[in-house]
Motif scaffolding. Structure first.
Motif, short mmCIF file in Angstrom:
data_model
loop_
_atom_site.label_atom_id
_atom_site.label_comp_id
_atom_site.label_asym_id
_atom_site.label_seq_id
_atom_site.Cartn_x
_atom_site.Cartn_y
_atom_site.Cartn_z
N UNK A 183 3.31 14.87 -13.80
CA UNK A 183 2.36 15.46 -14.56
C UNK A 183 2.34 16.83 -14.56
N UNK A 184 2.56 17.08 -12.92
CA UNK A 184 2.23 18.66 -12.65
C UNK A 184 3.96 19.62 -13.68
N UNK A 185 4.72 18.97 -13.58
CA UNK A 185 5.95 19.60 -13.91
C UNK A 185 5.54 20.19 -15.73
N UNK A 186 5.19 18.67 -16.06
CA UNK A 186 4.63 18.66 -17.21
C UNK A 186 4.32 19.26 -17.56
N UNK A 187 2.63 20.03 -16.99
CA UNK A 187 1.46 20.66 -17.44
C UNK A 187 2.82 22.33 -17.56
N UNK A 188 3.37 22.18 -16.50
CA UNK A 188 4.01 23.73 -15.89
C UNK A 188 5.12 23.99 -16.53
N UNK A 189 5.68 22.85 -17.79
CA UNK A 189 6.59 23.12 -18.67
C UNK A 189 5.70 23.73 -19.65
N UNK A 190 4.59 23.65 -20.59
CA UNK A 190 3.94 23.53 -21.35
C UNK A 190 3.02 25.04 -21.51
N UNK A 191 2.87 25.47 -20.27
CA UNK A 191 2.48 26.34 -19.70
C UNK A 191 3.17 27.53 -19.55
N UNK A 192 4.44 27.33 -19.04
CA UNK A 192 5.59 28.55 -19.86
C UNK A 192 5.91 28.60 -21.33
N UNK A 193 5.68 27.47 -21.74
CA UNK A 193 6.33 27.51 -23.26
C UNK A 193 5.18 28.58 -23.95
N UNK A 194 3.91 27.57 -23.76
CA UNK A 194 2.79 28.84 -23.73
C UNK A 194 2.94 30.18 -23.86
N UNK A 195 3.25 30.44 -22.68
CA UNK A 195 3.83 32.14 -22.08
C UNK A 195 4.17 32.94 -22.98
N UNK A 196 5.78 32.06 -22.65
CA UNK A 196 6.51 32.15 -23.19
C UNK A 196 7.07 33.02 -25.04
N UNK A 197 5.91 32.17 -25.85
CA UNK A 197 5.00 32.30 -26.31
C UNK A 197 4.34 33.22 -27.54
N UNK A 198 3.86 33.70 -26.28
CA UNK A 198 3.02 35.28 -26.72
C UNK A 198 3.78 36.15 -26.25
N UNK A 199 4.74 36.01 -25.10
CA UNK A 199 5.56 37.18 -25.57
C UNK A 199 6.74 37.81 -26.53
N UNK A 200 6.51 35.98 -26.99
CA UNK A 200 7.34 36.75 -28.52
C UNK A 200 6.67 37.65 -29.16
N UNK A 201 5.16 37.06 -29.66
CA UNK A 201 4.41 37.64 -30.59
C UNK A 201 4.25 38.92 -29.70
N UNK A 202 3.90 39.25 -28.53
CA UNK A 202 3.37 40.85 -28.01
C UNK A 202 5.16 41.88 -28.59
N UNK A 203 6.02 41.22 -28.46
CA UNK A 203 7.55 41.84 -28.43
C UNK A 203 7.35 42.36 -29.59
N UNK A 227 0.87 -1.72 0.11
CA UNK A 227 0.07 -0.04 -0.11
C UNK A 227 0.66 0.83 -0.16
N UNK A 228 1.84 0.96 0.93
CA UNK A 228 3.20 2.58 0.96
C UNK A 228 3.57 3.13 -0.57
N UNK A 229 4.18 1.10 -0.88
CA UNK A 229 4.65 1.71 -2.54
C UNK A 229 3.83 2.01 -3.11
N UNK A 230 2.49 2.17 -3.84
CA UNK A 230 1.60 2.44 -4.60
C UNK A 230 1.13 3.33 -4.29
N UNK A 231 1.20 4.24 -2.94
CA UNK A 231 1.05 5.81 -2.56
C UNK A 231 2.01 6.41 -3.55
N UNK A 260 1.68 9.32 -5.92
CA UNK A 260 2.43 10.35 -5.60
C UNK A 260 3.35 11.33 -7.07
N UNK A 261 4.24 9.65 -6.87
CA UNK A 261 5.10 10.12 -7.82
C UNK A 261 4.79 10.75 -9.43
N UNK A 262 3.63 10.35 -10.07
CA UNK A 262 3.19 10.19 -11.34
C UNK A 262 2.66 11.05 -11.58
#
Length: 508
Positions: free
Chosen positions: A394-414, A380-384, A388-390
């Motif tokens: 997943x959270x780190x992957x979504x953070x990277x995607x969000x940062x890339x999209x925000x950076x692309x928009x900044x490039x367009x604005x600049x 039970x502890x290992x599965x838990x 948690x690791x997954x």
């Protein structure tokens, strides 16, 4: 209720209301318990009436005396004596942290045990022993009360499964949803004794979950050394987690520092009657007193079994469970058989080995169960941890995607404001290149023919595929400008796509 005048309501619980009244006949005060039976089924009403009948038979100096009962207006009324001294809970709180003397604690405890013995010997469970249900009379005598939820046991093996009681006094078996028995009353008795010694509850917590965990663990703060070792040891015995390890109320009353105080609270005749129940319980309700052989038959009718306090001294024979005269008959009629039976048989020799084998099997089974539980907890502890690791990845992957999209928009604005400037610069470069091309054409006119033309090229003759004069520099510049336009257009399209995606992410 016509015979009584209501004074005030003094309590309310699961059973109903407790009302202090005054009798019109003699002016004495009583407590009437009002129980609403109008919503009960016929079976429940009959059970309530049976319990009232049981209460009527509870006549003991340390039990609140039952007076009468009657039904009126859909309610059952039980009239009982009023204890002017209040309950033990209020007495404990009035101490303001000052401990009681050991003599006072033991005197109260002995009286509670005598009342509980009277109840348990008649196969009744109280099921709500607590300091609020232990009362003091005007002269300071302890009386056990509130049998509103008591239940008669039809046999010694029947167990009541209903979980009733104040949380502070719940036993481990009740917390684990196991049957309630007389040893659960003993646990509650230990809680009351601890409360008298420390002025606090043995098990306290901020919520029900933590309270249950504390009760199941069986750990409680130690009692002050102000009290004797015997008293502190008794509290530990009453708080044994396993009900079988707790002493019965009869065992408690046999302890040396307890038994010498019994005569202080019960007259000799009542002591004889009360403690004869212990003998009857050991032999069963139909057991008869042990008799001597034929020559002692005139002693058989000396006294009823209920009044005998020491059967061994009374009849001159040990108190054993076997039919009278059997031993002598077998000895004189079949001496050889008796001798053979006296020898240890092979079956008896094998019994210790069988018991040892069962003991080892039980130990091995218990060990396997412990290993299984341990492995299950690890899985039970290992599965838990994997879950948690997954989630973290997943959270780190979504953070990277969000940062890339925000950076692309900044490039367009600049780069949005300078795009037109770059295109204008490119148009000017094209114009300069076309001007250079025109200058070259002018130089290639007949009057400005370079004498060092390459072979096969004549002045005035078109040297391009469309009959136009082209300069190598102009063609190269035109190609470069065209390629720059394509690269710029593709880059702007990519930035615009990234920016739109980033903006949509920000807006969402």
């Amino acid at each position: 209720m016509d015979k009584y005048i209501k004074v005030q309501k003094i309590g309310e619980g699961s059973f109903g209301k407790a009302i202090l009244v005054k009798a019109k006949e003699n002016g004495k005060q009583y407590v009437i318990k009002e129980i609403n039976i109008s919503k009960m089924s016929n079976k429940e009403r009959e059970e309530s009436r049976r319990e009232v009948a049981v209460l009527a038979n509870m006549k003991h100096p340390n039990i609140v005396l039952y007076r009468e009962s009657f039904e009126e207006g859909g309610c059952l009324y039980i009239v009982m004596d009023y204890c002017e001294g209040g309950d033990l809970f209020k007495k404990i709180n009035a101490q303001k942290g000052v401990l009681f003397s050991e003599d006072q604690v033991v005197d109260w405890f002995v009286q509670i045990c005598l009342a509980l013995k009277h109840v348990h010997d008649r196969k009744i469970l109280h099921r709500d022993i607590k300091s609020q249900n232990i009362f003091l009379t005007k002269d300071g005598t302890i009386q056990l009360g509130d049998f509103g939820i008591a239940r008669v046991l039809n046999s010694t093996v029947e167990l009541a499964r209903t979980c009733i009681g104040t949380p502070y006094y719940l036993s481990p078996e009740i917390c684990e949803n196991k049957p309630y028995n007389n040893k659960s009353d003993i646990w509650a008795l230990g809680c009351v004794l601890y409360e008298m010694c420390t002025l606090k509850h043995a098990f306290e917590a901020g919520n029900m979950k933590n309270l249950v965990l504390k009760i199941i663990s069986g750990s409680f703060p130690p009692v002050s050394t102000h009290y004797s070792y015997e008293l502190r040891s008794l509290i530990s015995q009453l708080f044994k987690r396993n009900p079988r390890d707790r002493p019965s109320v009869n065992s408690i009353l046999e302890k040396n520092f307890i038994i010498k105080r019994i005569e202080k609270f019960l007259p000799p005749q009542l002591i004889a009657e009360e403690f004869s129940h212990k003998v009857l319980q050991k032999f069963g309700p139909d057991a008869s007193p042990v008799k001597r052989p034929a020559q002692g038959q005139h002693l058989a009718s000396a006294a009823p079994a209920q009044k005998i306090t020491k059967p061994a001294a009374k009849y001159g024979v040990p108190l054993i469970i076997k039919k009278p005269g059997d031993g002598a008959k077998k000895y004189y009629e079949k001496p050889l058989l008796k001798c053979r039976q006296a020898r240890p048989s092979p079956v008896k020799k094998g019994k210790p080995g069988e018991e040892r084998r069962k003991m080892f099997e039980e130990a091995a089974k218990k060990k396997r169960l412990e290993i299984f539980e341990k492995e299950k907890r690890q899985r039970d502890q290992i599965s838990f941890m994997k879950v948690e690791q997954m989630r973290r990845l997943e959270k780190e992957r979504m953070d990277r995607i969000n940062r890339a999209r925000e950076q692309g928009w900044r490039n367009v604005l600049s780069t949005g404001g300078s795009g037109e400037t770059k295109m204008q610069q490119q148009r000017e470069n094209i114009k300069v290149a076309e001007g250079k091309e025109a200058g070259l054409r002018e130089k290639q006119s007949p009057e400005h023919v370079d004498r060092r033309l390459p072979p096969g090229v004549h002045p005035g003759v078109p040297n391009g595929p469309e009959g136009h004069h082209h300069s190598p520099d102009a063609d190269a510049i035109r190609k470069r400008v065209k390629r720059l336009e394509e690269v710029s257009r593709q880059a702007n399209a990519n930035r615009l796509d990234c920016g739109c995606v980033g903006l949509s992410r920000v807006l969402v």
